[in-house]
Design a protein around this motif. Sequence first.
Motif, PDB file in Angstrom:
ATOM      1  N   GLY A   1       0.795  -1.225   0.000  1.00  0.00           N
ATOM      2  CA  GLY A   1       0.000   0.000   0.000  1.00  0.00           C
ATOM      3  C   GLY A   1       0.825   1.272   0.000  1.00  0.00           C
ATOM      4  N   PHE A   2       2.131   1.163  -0.222  1.00  0.00           N
ATOM      5  CA  PHE A   2       2.975   2.357  -0.257  1.00  0.00           C
ATOM      6  C   PHE A   2       3.245   2.742  -1.700  1.00  0.00           C
ATOM      7  CE2 PHE A   2       4.572   3.434   4.020  1.00  0.00           C
ATOM      8  CZ  PHE A   2       3.904   2.453   4.741  1.00  0.00           C
ATOM      9  N   THR A   3       3.395   4.026  -1.922  1.00  0.00           N
ATOM     10  CA  THR A   3       3.643   4.520  -3.269  1.00  0.00           C
ATOM     11  C   THR A   3       5.112   4.855  -3.433  1.00  0.00           C
ATOM     12  OG1 THR A   3       1.468   5.533  -3.218  1.00  0.00           O
ATOM     13  CG2 THR A   3       2.942   6.263  -4.954  1.00  0.00           C
ATOM     14  N   GLU A   4       5.670   4.460  -4.575  1.00  0.00           N
ATOM     15  CA  GLU A   4       7.097   4.700  -4.779  1.00  0.00           C
ATOM     16  C   GLU A   4       7.369   6.123  -5.236  1.00  0.00           C
ATOM     17  OE1 GLU A   4       8.934   2.222  -7.675  1.00  0.00           O
ATOM     18  OE2 GLU A   4      10.927   2.517  -6.804  1.00  0.00           O
TER      19      GLU A   4
ATOM     20  N   ARG B   1      22.783   1.206  -0.583  1.00  0.00           N
ATOM     21  CA  ARG B   1      21.394   1.086  -1.032  1.00  0.00           C
ATOM     22  C   ARG B   1      20.504   1.139   0.206  1.00  0.00           C
ATOM     23  NH1 ARG B   1      19.754  -0.987  -5.873  1.00  0.00           N
ATOM     24  NH2 ARG B   1      21.754  -0.106  -6.462  1.00  0.00           N
ATOM     25  N   HIS B   2      19.696   2.196   0.286  1.00  0.00           N
ATOM     26  CA  HIS B   2      18.804   2.359   1.427  1.00  0.00           C
ATOM     27  C   HIS B   2      17.360   2.135   1.032  1.00  0.00           C
ATOM     28  CE1 HIS B   2      21.165   4.857   4.618  1.00  0.00           C
ATOM     29  NE2 HIS B   2      21.871   3.860   4.151  1.00  0.00           N
ATOM     30  N   LEU B   3      16.574   1.757   2.006  1.00  0.00           N
ATOM     31  CA  LEU B   3      15.136   1.666   1.832  1.00  0.00           C
ATOM     32  C   LEU B   3      14.554   2.656   2.828  1.00  0.00           C
ATOM     33  CD1 LEU B   3      13.029  -1.595   1.891  1.00  0.00           C
ATOM     34  CD2 LEU B   3      12.374   0.356   3.231  1.00  0.00           C
ATOM     35  N   CYS B   4      13.678   3.527   2.354  1.00  0.00           N
ATOM     36  CA  CYS B   4      13.083   4.510   3.263  1.00  0.00           C
ATOM     37  C   CYS B   4      11.589   4.566   3.008  1.00  0.00           C
ATOM     38  CB  CYS B   4      13.710   5.883   3.037  1.00  0.00           C
ATOM     39  SG  CYS B   4      13.109   7.153   4.151  1.00  0.00           S
ATOM     40  N   ALA B   5      10.796   4.611   4.088  1.00  0.00           N
ATOM     41  CA  ALA B   5       9.347   4.704   3.933  1.00  0.00           C
ATOM     42  C   ALA B   5       8.819   5.702   4.948  1.00  0.00           C
ATOM     43  CB  ALA B   5       8.709   3.340   4.158  1.00  0.00           C
ATOM     44  N   ILE B   6       7.806   6.466   4.560  1.00  0.00           N
ATOM     45  CA  ILE B   6       7.194   7.380   5.525  1.00  0.00           C
ATOM     46  C   ILE B   6       5.677   7.271   5.470  1.00  0.00           C
ATOM     47  CG2 ILE B   6       9.088   9.041   5.486  1.00  0.00           C
ATOM     48  CD1 ILE B   6       7.413  10.837   3.763  1.00  0.00           C
ATOM     49  N   TYR B   7       5.084   7.574   6.622  1.00  0.00           N
ATOM     50  CA  TYR B   7       3.629   7.560   6.748  1.00  0.00           C
ATOM     51  C   TYR B   7       3.219   8.918   7.286  1.00  0.00           C
ATOM     52  CZ  TYR B   7      -1.010   6.210   8.404  1.00  0.00           C
ATOM     53  OH  TYR B   7      -2.349   6.135   8.629  1.00  0.00           O
TER      54      TYR B   7
ATOM     55  N   ILE C   1       4.346   1.896  10.418  1.00  0.00           N
ATOM     56  CA  ILE C   1       5.743   1.846   9.970  1.00  0.00           C
ATOM     57  C   ILE C   1       6.439   0.617  10.565  1.00  0.00           C
ATOM     58  CG2 ILE C   1       7.949   2.935  10.519  1.00  0.00           C
ATOM     59  CD1 ILE C   1       6.760   4.020   8.010  1.00  0.00           C
ATOM     60  N   HIS C   2       6.114   0.327  11.829  1.00  0.00           N
ATOM     61  CA  HIS C   2       6.691  -0.851  12.465  1.00  0.00           C
ATOM     62  C   HIS C   2       6.237  -2.101  11.743  1.00  0.00           C
ATOM     63  CE1 HIS C   2       7.429  -3.181  16.494  1.00  0.00           C
ATOM     64  NE2 HIS C   2       8.194  -3.585  15.517  1.00  0.00           N
ATOM     65  N   GLY C   3       4.936  -2.105  11.393  1.00  0.00           N
ATOM     66  CA  GLY C   3       4.404  -3.249  10.667  1.00  0.00           C
ATOM     67  C   GLY C   3       5.102  -3.436   9.333  1.00  0.00           C
ATOM     68  N   LEU C   4       5.429  -2.315   8.676  1.00  0.00           N
ATOM     69  CA  LEU C   4       6.112  -2.409   7.391  1.00  0.00           C
ATOM     70  C   LEU C   4       7.494  -3.053   7.565  1.00  0.00           C
ATOM     71  CD1 LEU C   4       5.756  -1.619   4.392  1.00  0.00           C
ATOM     72  CD2 LEU C   4       7.099   0.408   4.893  1.00  0.00           C
ATOM     73  N   LEU C   5       8.170  -2.655   8.643  1.00  0.00           N
ATOM     74  CA  LEU C   5       9.487  -3.233   8.908  1.00  0.00           C
ATOM     75  C   LEU C   5       9.354  -4.735   9.105  1.00  0.00           C
ATOM     76  CD1 LEU C   5      12.526  -2.993   9.614  1.00  0.00           C
ATOM     77  CD2 LEU C   5      11.828  -2.754  11.994  1.00  0.00           C
ATOM     78  N   ASP C   6       8.349  -5.134   9.886  1.00  0.00           N
ATOM     79  CA  ASP C   6       8.145  -6.563  10.128  1.00  0.00           C
ATOM     80  C   ASP C   6       7.896  -7.291   8.820  1.00  0.00           C
ATOM     81  OD1 ASP C   6       6.351  -6.120  13.290  1.00  0.00           O
ATOM     82  OD2 ASP C   6       8.488  -6.266  12.839  1.00  0.00           O
ATOM     83  N   ARG C   7       7.096  -6.653   7.941  1.00  0.00           N
ATOM     84  CA  ARG C   7       6.777  -7.278   6.655  1.00  0.00           C
ATOM     85  C   ARG C   7       8.037  -7.448   5.805  1.00  0.00           C
ATOM     86  NH1 ARG C   7       4.668 -10.845   3.528  1.00  0.00           N
ATOM     87  NH2 ARG C   7       4.212 -10.179   1.402  1.00  0.00           N
TER      88      ARG C   7
END
Lengths: 569, 198
Positions: free
Chosen positions: A389-392, A476-482, A492-498
């Motif tokens: 459900g995240f947009t790149e 190479r980093h992965l970054c996500a924000i809500y 965000i924690h759930g995303l990390l777990d996933r």
Amino acid sequence: DEEFNELCFEFGLELDEVTSEKDIISKEKGEGKAEGASETILYKIDVPANRYDLLCLEGLVRGLQVFKERIDLPRYEKIIPAEGEGQRLIITEEVAKFRPHAVAAVLRNITFTKERYDSFIDLQEKLHQNICRRRALVAIGTHDLDTVSGPFTFTAKAPSEIKFKPLNQSQEYTASQIMDLYRTDSHLRHYLHLIENKPLYPVIFDSNGVVVSMPPIINGDHTKISLTTRNVFIECTGTDMTKAKIVLDIIVTMFSEYCEKPFTVEAVEVTYPNGKTHIYPELAYRKENVRPELINKKIGISETPSSLAKLLTRMCLKSQVTGNGNNIEIEIPPTRADIIHACDIVEDAAIAYGYNNIQMTIPKTYTIANQLPLNKLTELLRLDLAAAGFTEALTFALCSQEDIADKLGMDISATKAVHIANPKTAEFQVARTTLLPGLLKTVAANRKMPLPLKLFEISDVVVKDPSKDVGARNYRHLCAIYYNKNPGFEIIHGLLDRVMQLLEVPPNKEGGYMIKATEGSAFFPGRCAEIFAKGQSIGKLGVLHPDVITKFELTMPCSALEINIEPFV
Amino acid sequence: FTEMPTDNFVESSFWNFDALFQPQQHPARDQHDTFFLQDPAEAPELPASYMAKVRKVHSHGGYGSQGYKYVWKVEEARKNLLRTHTTSASARALFHLAHQDKFTPVKYFSIDRVFRNESLDATHLAEFHQVEGVVADRGLTLGHLMGILRQFFTKLGITKLRFKPAYNPYTEPSMEVFSYHEGLKKWVEVGNSGVFRP
């Protein structure tokens, strides 16, 4: 126009624009100013950077006519005057220290018209900009030989001792005054620095002490060339010998066409401080031998040696078949300084044959394809993060210093960022060390979108690393924000777990991943955790500090996650 | 085609220009309008014996070439910059290939970011991505290059192609690839290519 465009395309030139003086002025200054300007059609042609012989109309036309087999390539001849009759240029010790090279030649009995004169001046300017590197390497001076008398001396004197009337001025100035005079001149002020701070300035004068020129700045008005000039003295001075010779060769080969005896150039003897002399221009013709099979093989055609010789001759490289038909002898004229290897000759043969006439084939190379593991991992994660459900987002790798330091509550020196020396704007001062600012700026630009905004990016950041051969490396980093009305730490924690689940990393201390509460300058105190996996810290997650959110011009709470994915490759 | 490692935005002038036979003073080097780095300003490490070869070819020639005949400076080659083309990664890949025990033909590709110090406008960004492909084998010809390009563009749906002679410091012969754009009703440049200089 169409035909000319085609011809240019085949030859390797680009017909950039078909316009007229009137068009140019109306585009730049408006229709009104263009009234009365010439409507004759002008062609703007782009010439490759290594072809100095095509920089003026004479050379361009000559090249194209030989290509179309309308004329034969002219032979450029050097005439060495009888002993004591020729011109001489003497270089002295003083100038040899900082601008040591000088070459010269004479064009005898030349006839100028307005167009030829303009073209002559234009070529000098183009060469100055191009191969002479804005006069730093070589400077060209052209003079009316009948106004002065040789031998000429190229030396260096103190600025106060040099006094003459510069080109198009009405009175005499000393060299220091000339520097001041041209400080505001839009054209010449860029060259002043080349000699400004030297104790002595270069100067050329004739046997009567008349100043001929002060390279690389300006010539004397005394030797100004006009439409009635019959004999031209050309001198090229500078710091690079090879280029000075090329420049001289180009000018004389191009314009010797207009001498009474076409394509002849009168030589000048140059004397060095150590007494040695040398005759210029060199106008060297070089012979290269190439096997016809080589040319055929490299291009993928099969032409007979004689037709190959004919093709090369069309490109101004006079060739003939020698040996028992298994060798081509090519004569490289002084105008083609760009031919430095057999492959240059191969290219010319291909151009004459016509690139679009070559048959296209696929090489019989068998190879097994592989994707780079790091990129493969990135591609897989991208798909799954989108599925979550995240947009790149794809953001710039360059940003301002504040973006990676001040706005995140850190000091710039602690970031080990790579700094850029010549940014055009403040937005490109450093290479990013974290993907977070990019994503936050993306949110700021999309405030009108419906909430929540869930963005991610998997891309490279750059950090200084003394152990690498260039002193920096990418991670190479992965970054996500809500971004929403509520911070969404659990999301965000759930995303990390996933992500960890996808990477098959179990949530335990030994060999798995775990999170530990910590402090982070960009994060809200008490809402920040460091992530450990495979025995090292790979990043942080948490709720962003309100200061950070405000500095990026945002108004809602935001939580973020950023990890290095390289340990998982 | 195997993917090449391109994960270094920071490159030294050596790999970005000198190893690719781009002369140190030539406008072709400025043409790219590069981002030079303040920190780290210089590359601490350059391959010594390879650098000696590069120096020789630039200043005196070699491998059949006349060279450029100028004074090659190592300080210029050490200058760090943000790479202006992914060809620097290709140069590194070919360097590794050359040091293999036995030569094997290869096909490499990469798609990654490059940086050019230009003012932004409707058609220009300071950072953009390049797609690069390299084929190394014995007996390759210009016709082969054209064939591969034709196949590549056909897969992208571009079929009307024409090739135009061009100039790159590191390839000779060089070609620009043009395709007919139905919407704009004219030929536009879609790529650049060439055979690496010996």
